[in-house]
Scaffold this active site. Sequence first.
Site, short mmCIF file in Angstrom:
data_model
loop_
_atom_site.label_atom_id
_atom_site.label_comp_id
_atom_site.label_asym_id
_atom_site.label_seq_id
_atom_site.Cartn_x
_atom_site.Cartn_y
_atom_site.Cartn_z
N HIS A 178 26.03 173.76 -6.03
CA HIS A 178 26.75 173.28 -7.37
C HIS A 178 25.70 173.40 -8.17
O HIS A 178 24.56 173.11 -8.22
CB HIS A 178 27.09 171.79 -7.02
CG HIS A 178 28.30 171.58 -6.15
ND1 HIS A 178 28.60 170.38 -6.01
CD2 HIS A 178 29.10 172.44 -5.39
CE1 HIS A 178 29.70 170.44 -5.24
NE2 HIS A 178 29.98 171.68 -4.69
N THR A 226 24.24 181.18 0.36
CA THR A 226 23.80 182.28 1.26
C THR A 226 23.52 183.49 0.68
O THR A 226 22.99 184.19 1.34
CB THR A 226 24.89 182.50 2.42
OG1 THR A 226 26.18 182.68 1.60
CG2 THR A 226 25.12 181.03 3.34
N ASP A 247 33.59 176.85 -4.35
CA ASP A 247 32.93 177.77 -5.71
C ASP A 247 33.73 177.80 -6.94
O ASP A 247 33.67 178.79 -7.79
CB ASP A 247 32.71 179.04 -5.38
CG ASP A 247 31.95 179.31 -4.10
OD1 ASP A 247 30.97 178.33 -3.89
OD2 ASP A 247 32.11 180.12 -3.20
P1 IMP Z 1 30.65 176.28 7.15
O1 IMP Z 1 31.24 174.94 6.41
O2 IMP Z 1 29.43 176.63 6.98
O3 IMP Z 1 31.21 175.73 8.63
O4 IMP Z 1 31.51 177.53 6.85
C1 IMP Z 1 33.04 177.47 7.03
C2 IMP Z 1 33.65 178.31 6.02
O5 IMP Z 1 33.78 177.51 4.75
C3 IMP Z 1 33.09 179.81 5.56
O6 IMP Z 1 33.81 180.62 5.46
C4 IMP Z 1 32.06 179.47 4.46
O7 IMP Z 1 31.67 180.54 3.96
C5 IMP Z 1 32.99 178.58 3.70
N1 IMP Z 1 32.30 177.74 2.98
C6 IMP Z 1 31.57 176.42 3.35
N2 IMP Z 1 30.96 175.83 2.24
C7 IMP Z 1 31.45 176.38 1.17
C8 IMP Z 1 31.17 176.38 -0.36
O8 IMP Z 1 30.54 175.47 -0.84
N3 IMP Z 1 31.69 177.33 -1.18
C9 IMP Z 1 32.51 178.42 -0.72
N4 IMP Z 1 32.95 178.52 0.61
C10 IMP Z 1 32.11 177.86 1.34
#
Ligand code: IMP
Length: 428
Positions: free
Chosen positions: A41, A300, A13
């Site tokens: 993005h 989310t 982010d």
């Molecule tokens: P996952 O990638 O959905 O398995 O999530 C694993 C961790 O990465 C969690 O803490 C998510 O909030 C974080 N996360 C995954 N994608 C992003 C993103 O695009 N931006 C920020 N945090 C992310």
Amino acid sequence: MPAYAVIGGQWGDEGKGKVVDYLAESVQAVVRFGGGNNAGHTVVNSRGRFQLHLVPSGICWPEMDNIIGNGVVVDPDGLLAELADLSSRGIDTNRVLVSERAHVIMPYHVLLDSLEEKARGSEALGTTGRGIGPAYVDKASRGGIRVGDLLELEDLMPRLEQTLAFKNELMTKVYGGEPISLDDVLAKCRDWAEQLAPHVGPAEQTVQDLLARDNNILLEGAQGTLLDIDHGSYPYVTSSSPTIGGAITGLGLNPQSIAGVVGVYKAYCTRVGEGPMPSEIQGQVADELREKAQEYGTTTGRPRRIGWFDAVAGKYSRLVNGFTGMVLTRLDILDGSPSVKICVGYRADGRDLDRFPVNTSLLDRCQPIYEEFAGWDQPTAGATSLSQLPQNAINYVKRVEELVGCKVQIISTGPAREETILVEPVIH
Ligand code: IMP
């Protein structure tokens, strides 16, 4: 001509979408190499405001190749919805190419993501719930299904049947969830194959051909270094490699073709999901920054945790990526703050640490050591040249640069493409 990478220097982010959209003017292709639709993005330009999850952020430029590499995990429903939405807004999506080697996020991956999170209880990771982890698990365990497999459904059938039977056992007997029917999965696969077929191809070959024809390409990182499966705050990480190494394996790229690796950092820190964040702040200052910046997850909607710029983590990111320059985004969000802080060290268990620790519990115990700076009243918002910045903002940027250890090449002063200060060229 070479490839240039845009990599998140923090916990994701950081504003990579805006930076990629800005830099894409000088390239022929924008390529995603990892992650999936956990990414969000945001791109703002004369064509509108777009929230992209899988489609690369070069999509608003005409005649641009937008490529999804083999390292990405693709949720076909998500991708098709995104393509349809872009088309309905007049954006040409014909040049979106998906690697036939990219793994597919299957419906059972999404279900398993939430079942596993629930089972973790107080140890939950705070995933985005998009099935990312389970899809990468299957890739590594050699039980995954690739985009190219969808186009050869007859060949895939026996493997799919076996995989689904196993996943159903896991979902029902271990996690107490509901099974998924083979017919439903097959119907989805047929539909995906038909709709995605025009976009599927040998992405790695296309990337090599573009480079051989002397085109610049931009490698668009997703998430950030501190979420990297190897280099991040494990286990509170994503399941891919958002660092520069991931760009090489995630595209089949020759490392010699990479001419620049730009680290994107926000002027403060945010994190969404669980896990340590030494410079996290709570209370009024954090709430004000969150509201001003609308720090809520693009994917989310979750409120992001807020912290001061963490130069210990920032330097570590620079080291593991070999950043040749950095981009500092969202400087304008700090406008009007009476003072701003930078975390320049960690203290834990009665000692000072000089590097980003590997142990998550230790990282959790780290207390930030801050340097405090006078803020600035004169706005930086919308500034397009260094001369428009107040001296205190320049002092802040200089100190960040010094602590991280690489030159700030771009400063972003707002979400729109033109709200950008180009300090020195990134793409040559
Ligand atoms: P996952 O990638 O959905 O398995 O999530 C694993 C961790 O990465 C969690 O803490 C998510 O909030 C974080 N996360 C995954 N994608 C992003 C993103 O695009 N931006 C920020 N945090 C992310």
